[in-house]
Scaffold this active site. Sequence first.
Site: not given
Length: 292
Positions: A128-129, A132, A197
């Site tokens: 997930h990071e 980003h 997100e």
Amino acid sequence: MVRTFVLMAVMTAFVGVIGLMLGGEVGLVIALGLAFAMNFFSYWNSDKAVLRMHGARPVDARLAPELWKMTETMARKAGMPMPALYIMETEQPNAFATGRNPENAAVAVTRGLLSNMSREEVAAVVAHELAHVKNRDTLTMTITATLAGAVSMLANFAIFFGGGRDRPLGIVSTIAMMILAPLAAGMVQMAISRVREYEADAEGAAICGSPDWLASALARLGQLSGRIDNIAAERNPATAHMFIVNPLHMQAVDSLFATHPPIEKRIAKLRAFGGAKGLKSSAQPSRGGPWG
């Protein structure tokens, strides 16, 4: 991306309008110049500043071999360079990414994440990071946070420079702007955060190969993060939007002022994304932290 661009344009407009109202055309130029200078500084230094705020310490393949290998694997799947890796010594399970581009990125995870999550869940959080970083969200959020700060600063200046007869603002409108401008800027900043997100959840699920891993991680993060303090985050609430889940203890916050979408909605969108993309459901992640 179009939606995010529009929101950022609105934020920039806030800065310009406040400058215009305070000092006419000269004020407009000064306000936009201030915003540009703040963004320039943030572009080059924001990652170091945020890591320092949270007491993150760098680790390598020798200090954290399993975490390093896992991050390296996720980065390879994402098609991006290995980021710098950091650990924050807080018991609240959480994580964030920072950096202006994939070549100058950092991923920071908390000790609590490693102690309370399974290997699959940690891998999903790291994915997930990385999403980003890959989507340039870390740069986008830095710019919006900086612009929000500029709006608040200019609004505070209004009480000193906006109330005279020869100035564009009267005292009533000056006070109104002082209250409403930072509030509106904060709402735009939070809206951008919520949009990004959802996108990072979908991209992260694709990187790690399983929406179930990330859905399980989000559910666990939602349960644990609200019960464990994150002192550094409480001292620096402006960085809350960078974390995978809100690190602050806020109860019954209206959706307009939330930095993150509700976890239940994120999990539901992950399930829908997995079905639409044909990602197979995996066995539920094992319980117990891989390093704790």
